[in-house]
Design a protein around this motif. Structure first.
Motif, PDB file in Angstrom:
ATOM      1  N   SER A  49     -31.703  -0.207 -44.642  1.00 33.65           N
ATOM      2  CA  SER A  49     -33.017   0.432 -44.575  1.00 33.65           C
ATOM      3  C   SER A  49     -33.100   1.383 -43.383  1.00 33.65           C
ATOM      4  O   SER A  49     -33.754   2.422 -43.467  1.00 33.65           O
ATOM      5  CB  SER A  49     -34.139  -0.596 -44.534  1.00 33.65           C
ATOM      6  OG  SER A  49     -34.104  -1.345 -43.356  1.00 33.65           O
ATOM      7  N   LYS A  51     -33.834  10.029 -44.653  1.00 31.68           N
ATOM      8  CA  LYS A  51     -35.112  10.639 -45.034  1.00 31.68           C
ATOM      9  C   LYS A  51     -35.593  11.588 -43.937  1.00 31.68           C
ATOM     10  O   LYS A  51     -36.059  12.689 -44.229  1.00 31.68           O
ATOM     11  CB  LYS A  51     -36.155   9.551 -45.300  1.00 31.68           C
ATOM     12  CG  LYS A  51     -37.446  10.067 -45.840  1.00 31.68           C
ATOM     13  CD  LYS A  51     -38.385   8.947 -46.214  1.00 31.68           C
ATOM     14  CE  LYS A  51     -39.675   9.488 -46.786  1.00 31.68           C
ATOM     15  NZ  LYS A  51     -40.592   8.434 -47.164  1.00 31.68           N
ATOM     16  N   SER A  76     -31.498   4.499 -44.530  1.00 34.90           N
ATOM     17  CA  SER A  76     -32.388   5.217 -45.445  1.00 34.90           C
ATOM     18  C   SER A  76     -33.447   6.004 -44.682  1.00 34.90           C
ATOM     19  O   SER A  76     -33.742   7.147 -45.028  1.00 34.90           O
ATOM     20  CB  SER A  76     -33.076   4.246 -46.400  1.00 34.90           C
ATOM     21  OG  SER A  76     -32.151   3.674 -47.272  1.00 34.90           O
TER      22      SER A  76
END
Length: 67
Positions: free
Chosen positions: A6, A13, A9
Motif C-alpha cells: 500500500s 499515485k 501504491s
C-alpha cells in the motif's frame, strides 16, 4: 500501519499525480487541485497521452539499463 504494497501504491499515485500537473503545465493547461471537469476533452487527452509517452520512455530506459 500501512503495508509495503500500500505504501508503494501511494508513492506511485503521487508520482502519477505530479507527472499530470507537470505535463499540464508544459502544454499550457491550467489544472487545479480537485475538480477539473471544465477542461476540454482535447486537453485531457493531450495530458494523458504525454503521460503514457513518458511512462513508456521510462520503462524502455530501465529495460536498456539506462537511468
Amino acid at each position: 500501519m500501512a503495508t509495503q504494497s500500500s505504501q508503494s501504491s501511494y508513492k506511485n499515485k503521487d508520482m502519477l499525480n505530479n507527472m499530470k500537473y507537470e505535463v499540464a503545465n508544459q502544454i499550457g493547461v491550467n489544472l487545479k487541485q480537485g475538480y477539473n471537469g471544465d477542461i476540454t476533452a482535447k486537453n485531457a487527452g493531450q495530458i494523458g497521452g504525454q503521460m503514457v509517452k513518458r511512462m513508456i520512455e521510462q520503462v524502455e530506459r530501465s529495460m536498456s539499463g539506462q537511468s
